[in-house]
Design a protein around this motif. Structure first.
Motif, mmCIF file in Angstrom:
data_model
loop_
_atom_site.group_PDB
_atom_site.id
_atom_site.type_symbol
_atom_site.label_atom_id
_atom_site.label_comp_id
_atom_site.label_asym_id
_atom_site.label_seq_id
_atom_site.Cartn_x
_atom_site.Cartn_y
_atom_site.Cartn_z
ATOM 1 N N MET A 30 0.832 -1.220 0.000
ATOM 2 C CA MET A 30 0.000 0.000 0.000
ATOM 3 C C MET A 30 0.862 1.263 0.000
ATOM 4 S SD MET A 30 -3.108 -0.993 2.542
ATOM 5 C CE MET A 30 -3.830 0.636 2.517
ATOM 6 N N CYS A 31 2.028 1.181 0.619
ATOM 7 C CA CYS A 31 2.904 2.347 0.739
ATOM 8 C C CYS A 31 3.485 2.795 -0.603
ATOM 9 C CB CYS A 31 4.037 2.046 1.721
ATOM 10 S SG CYS A 31 4.876 0.496 1.357
ATOM 11 N N THR A 32 3.571 1.892 -1.557
ATOM 12 C CA THR A 32 4.186 2.275 -2.835
ATOM 13 C C THR A 32 3.353 3.364 -3.532
ATOM 14 O OG1 THR A 32 3.084 0.420 -3.863
ATOM 15 C CG2 THR A 32 5.391 0.101 -3.340
ATOM 16 N N ALA A 33 2.037 3.339 -3.305
ATOM 17 C CA ALA A 33 1.154 4.299 -3.995
ATOM 18 C C ALA A 33 1.433 5.738 -3.569
ATOM 19 C CB ALA A 33 -0.299 3.950 -3.711
ATOM 20 N N THR A 34 1.950 5.934 -2.367
ATOM 21 C CA THR A 34 2.167 7.309 -1.893
ATOM 22 C C THR A 34 3.651 7.661 -1.818
ATOM 23 O OG1 THR A 34 2.118 6.593 0.411
ATOM 24 C CG2 THR A 34 0.028 7.339 -0.537
ATOM 25 N N CYS A 35 4.492 6.853 -2.448
ATOM 26 C CA CYS A 35 5.938 7.114 -2.409
ATOM 27 C C CYS A 35 6.335 7.984 -3.617
ATOM 28 C CB CYS A 35 6.706 5.794 -2.455
ATOM 29 S SG CYS A 35 8.474 6.048 -2.667
ATOM 30 N N PRO A 36 6.891 9.162 -3.373
ATOM 31 C CA PRO A 36 7.238 10.045 -4.493
ATOM 32 C C PRO A 36 8.242 9.441 -5.461
ATOM 33 C CG PRO A 36 7.466 11.196 -2.384
ATOM 34 C CD PRO A 36 7.204 9.761 -2.072
ATOM 35 N N THR A 37 9.225 8.714 -4.965
ATOM 36 C CA THR A 37 10.234 8.196 -5.897
ATOM 37 C C THR A 37 9.685 7.025 -6.709
ATOM 38 O OG1 THR A 37 11.197 6.871 -4.116
ATOM 39 C CG2 THR A 37 12.233 8.994 -4.589
ATOM 40 N N TYR A 38 8.777 6.256 -6.122
ATOM 41 C CA TYR A 38 8.142 5.197 -6.902
ATOM 42 C C TYR A 38 7.271 5.818 -7.994
ATOM 43 C CZ TYR A 38 5.501 1.153 -8.328
ATOM 44 O OH TYR A 38 4.935 0.167 -9.093
ATOM 45 N N GLN A 39 6.567 6.894 -7.641
ATOM 46 C CA GLN A 39 5.715 7.564 -8.637
ATOM 47 C C GLN A 39 6.541 8.061 -9.819
ATOM 48 O OE1 GLN A 39 3.398 10.644 -6.754
ATOM 49 N NE2 GLN A 39 2.054 9.189 -5.727
ATOM 50 N N LEU A 40 7.758 8.548 -9.541
ATOM 51 C CA LEU A 40 8.593 9.082 -10.632
ATOM 52 C C LEU A 40 9.306 7.988 -11.411
ATOM 53 C CD1 LEU A 40 10.362 12.221 -9.059
ATOM 54 C CD2 LEU A 40 8.389 12.180 -10.580
ATOM 55 N N LEU A 41 9.767 6.948 -10.717
ATOM 56 C CA LEU A 41 10.666 5.982 -11.358
ATOM 57 C C LEU A 41 10.011 4.639 -11.681
ATOM 58 C CD1 LEU A 41 13.687 6.830 -9.038
ATOM 59 C CD2 LEU A 41 13.494 7.449 -11.445
ATOM 60 N N LYS A 67 24.403 -0.527 -6.146
ATOM 61 C CA LYS A 67 23.003 -0.406 -6.563
ATOM 62 C C LYS A 67 22.084 -0.351 -5.337
ATOM 63 C CE LYS A 67 19.881 -2.505 -9.963
ATOM 64 N NZ LYS A 67 18.732 -2.568 -9.133
ATOM 65 N N THR A 68 22.401 -1.158 -4.336
ATOM 66 C CA THR A 68 21.621 -1.099 -3.080
ATOM 67 C C THR A 68 21.690 0.322 -2.543
ATOM 68 O OG1 THR A 68 22.599 -3.278 -2.605
ATOM 69 C CG2 THR A 68 21.295 -2.250 -0.846
ATOM 70 N N GLN A 69 22.902 0.857 -2.521
ATOM 71 C CA GLN A 69 23.118 2.201 -1.973
ATOM 72 C C GLN A 69 22.341 3.255 -2.779
ATOM 73 O OE1 GLN A 69 27.146 3.816 -2.254
ATOM 74 N NE2 GLN A 69 27.041 4.229 -0.055
ATOM 75 N N LEU A 70 22.336 3.088 -4.096
ATOM 76 C CA LEU A 70 21.642 4.060 -4.949
ATOM 77 C C LEU A 70 20.147 4.111 -4.612
ATOM 78 C CD1 LEU A 70 21.632 5.960 -7.473
ATOM 79 C CD2 LEU A 70 21.116 3.922 -8.832
ATOM 80 N N HIS A 71 19.525 2.928 -4.471
ATOM 81 C CA HIS A 71 18.089 2.911 -4.169
ATOM 82 C C HIS A 71 17.811 3.523 -2.799
ATOM 83 C CE1 HIS A 71 16.994 0.837 -7.796
ATOM 84 N NE2 HIS A 71 17.841 -0.166 -7.547
ATOM 85 N N LEU A 72 18.707 3.312 -1.848
ATOM 86 C CA LEU A 72 18.500 3.925 -0.520
ATOM 87 C C LEU A 72 18.788 5.425 -0.578
ATOM 88 C CD1 LEU A 72 19.936 1.252 1.968
ATOM 89 C CD2 LEU A 72 17.618 1.528 1.092
ATOM 90 N N ASP A 73 19.781 5.820 -1.356
ATOM 91 C CA ASP A 73 20.089 7.252 -1.507
ATOM 92 C C ASP A 73 18.922 8.012 -2.142
ATOM 93 O OD1 ASP A 73 22.591 7.031 -0.444
ATOM 94 O OD2 ASP A 73 23.691 7.215 -2.344
ATOM 95 N N ARG A 74 18.217 7.336 -3.053
ATOM 96 C CA ARG A 74 17.119 8.026 -3.742
ATOM 97 C C ARG A 74 15.902 8.250 -2.847
ATOM 98 N NH1 ARG A 74 16.964 4.509 -9.168
ATOM 99 N NH2 ARG A 74 18.564 5.545 -10.411
ATOM 100 N N CYS A 75 15.869 7.584 -1.718
ATOM 101 C CA CYS A 75 14.754 7.771 -0.780
ATOM 102 C C CYS A 75 14.874 9.148 -0.131
ATOM 103 C CB CYS A 75 14.784 6.678 0.280
ATOM 104 S SG CYS A 75 13.693 6.992 1.664
ATOM 105 N N LEU A 76 13.760 9.868 -0.086
ATOM 106 C CA LEU A 76 13.756 11.230 0.470
ATOM 107 C C LEU A 76 13.629 11.242 2.000
ATOM 108 C CD1 LEU A 76 11.142 11.981 -2.144
ATOM 109 C CD2 LEU A 76 12.948 13.675 -1.898
ATOM 110 N N THR A 77 13.367 10.085 2.578
ATOM 111 C CA THR A 77 13.007 9.976 4.007
ATOM 112 C C THR A 77 11.839 10.923 4.313
ATOM 113 O OG1 THR A 77 15.410 9.805 4.333
ATOM 114 C CG2 THR A 77 14.042 9.552 6.282
#
Ligand code: SF4
Ligand code: SF4
Length: 412
Positions: A30-41, A67-77
């Motif tokens: 359910m959280c993916t729907a409100t995640c800004p980076t998921y919406q963009l990417l 690659k793991t680091q990149l996905h975590l870096d892209r998170c806006l918290t």
């Protein structure tokens, strides 16, 4: 979610906390729907569920990669996922644990390390940030557009800070970049609180909340900022200061965490817990005094003369501090007309140092946010966090101010 944490972390405080968080996740998505980076990417690994899975793998012994680091870096918290999650998964705390581990294992290249080190060396220190910001303003006409939008034009002057004349006193977090970027914010808060019979006091020696350093993954170094603030504030707390007032919601989230971050430090655990209990966003303080505020309002505007404003609720205010709607109702009570802001729960892309470290995603989010904020034809944008204020100001011709300045206007 079933877990099997690796030996190196299973019995540590971080391991136990991470395990408890992971076990709450049902992987529902359910959280993916409100995640800004998921919406963009549109990549599962750029959404909360995918990031949780990546962190779980690392905690279970898998070797993290760049690659793991990149996905975590892209998170806006931004914690939008936490607000959405039906089972109460503390994604933010899990991300802190995961990021620290990945940072230790994967490291950074020399250029990136130097860049992050420079940000960490300058931004939290007003004695360095202030002069550099002034220099940036002088050079502003010569800067390329991308850099120019990061250097706001001359800020509104602070104005008078009333003398501490009241029996009721509250401390204020001075912060690091805010005194240079928007000196009016805390001074305005001091004037408004003074009208309400509360003196807002500054403690020499206090400074950055530690958030910048913490979110650059220098988590141990960040604790030094927290201890320094506690040392500076504690004598005032003992002398009766009622609260630590914070006008930047991003810093507010960090100070609320002091108790948790220092829970294993025998010298500071108790004090840190107390400081977190006493920390208040300025909206909480004003709302608690609203009965005293209303008679002070100079004149309620007529329906035709109500000023149209757009309020940008920072993620740290609505998802971090869970104060959604508080500022909006204060402003409505003061006679402002709030415009509708589409996708108000989505981040503006500021997110601390994110706008510097992830400029492309940050600018896409900012463009979307500015379009939503401007769509209702407001005369100004108000917000509650210096990072968002500066970030948004770089992409709109409308004035972007802290909402406490609008309260001050109403009292004049
Ligand atoms: S909404 Fe909560 S339970 Fe569902 S996948 Fe996201 S974090 Fe896990
Ligand atoms: S904190 Fe924000 S960007 Fe990060 S996973 Fe959650 S919703 Fe997405």
């Amino acid at each position: 979610m079933q877990t099997s944490l690796a030996d190196f972390i299973r019995d540590t405080p971080e391991g136990k906390e991470a395990d408890a968080i992971l076990r709450k996740c049902t992987h529902c998505g359910m959280c993916t729907a409100t995640c800004p980076t998921y919406q963009l990417l549109s990549d599962e690994l750029d959404g909360p569920r995918g990031r949780i899975y990546l962190i779980k793998q690392v905690l279970e012994g898998a070797a993290p990669t760049a690659k793991t680091q990149l996905h975590l870096d892209r998170c806006l918290t931004c914690l939008s996922c936490e607000t959405t999650c039906p089972t109460g998964v503390r994604y933010g705390r899990l991300a802190d644990i995961g990021r620290k581990l990945v940072e230790e294992r994967v490291g950074r290249g020399p250029v990136e390390s130097a860049w992050r080190g420079a940000i960490n060396a300058v931004v939290p220190k007003p004695s360095l940030f202030g002069p550099l910001f002034k220099l940036g303003r002088l050079m502003r006409p010569l800067l390329p557009p991308a850099l120019k939008s990061k250097v706001p034009p001359a800020p509104t002057a602070a104005g008078i800070w009333p003398a501490a004349a009241h029996a009721r006193r509250m401390l204020v977090l001075e912060g690091c970049a805010q005194p240079s970027l928007s000196p009016a914010t805390n001074a305005t808060a001091a004037r408004v609180l003074d009208r309400l019979g509360i003196s807002l006091i500054r403690a020499p020696g206090a400074g950055c909340c530690g958030g910048v350093t913490f979110h650059l993954n220098q988590q141990e170094d960040a604790l030094a900022y927290m201890r320094r603030n506690i040392d500076a504030w504690w004598p005032h707390i003992e002398q009766g200061a009622e609260a630590v007032v914070i006008t930047a919601s991003g810093c507010g989230v960090m100070v609320k965490e002091y108790g948790h971050r220092l829970q294993h430090d025998p010298a500071y655990a108790k004090k840190a817990r107390r400081i977190s209990e006493l920390s208040k966003d300025i909206s909480e303080v004003i709302a608690a005094e609203s009965a005293k505020l209303k008679p002070l309002i100079s004149r309620q505007p007529s329906a035709a003369s109500r000023q149209r404003i757009a309020f940008h609720s920072p993620c740290t205010l609505q998802h971090g501090l869970k104060l959604q709607g508080k500022v909006e109702s204060l402003l409505s009570d003061l006679g402002y007309e709030l415009t509708h802001v589409e996708d108000a729960h989505i981040c503006c892309g500021s997110a601390g140092t994110y706008s510097i470290l992830q400029p492309e995603l940050s600018q896409q989010l900012r463009a979307n946010k500015v379009a939503s904020l401007e769509s209702g034809a407001p005369v100004a944008i108000l917000t509650a966090n210096i990072g968002c204020q500066t970030h948004l100001q770089g992409a709109t011709a409308l004035p972007v101010r802290h909402w406490i300045e609008a309260v001050d206007d109403s009292l004049r």
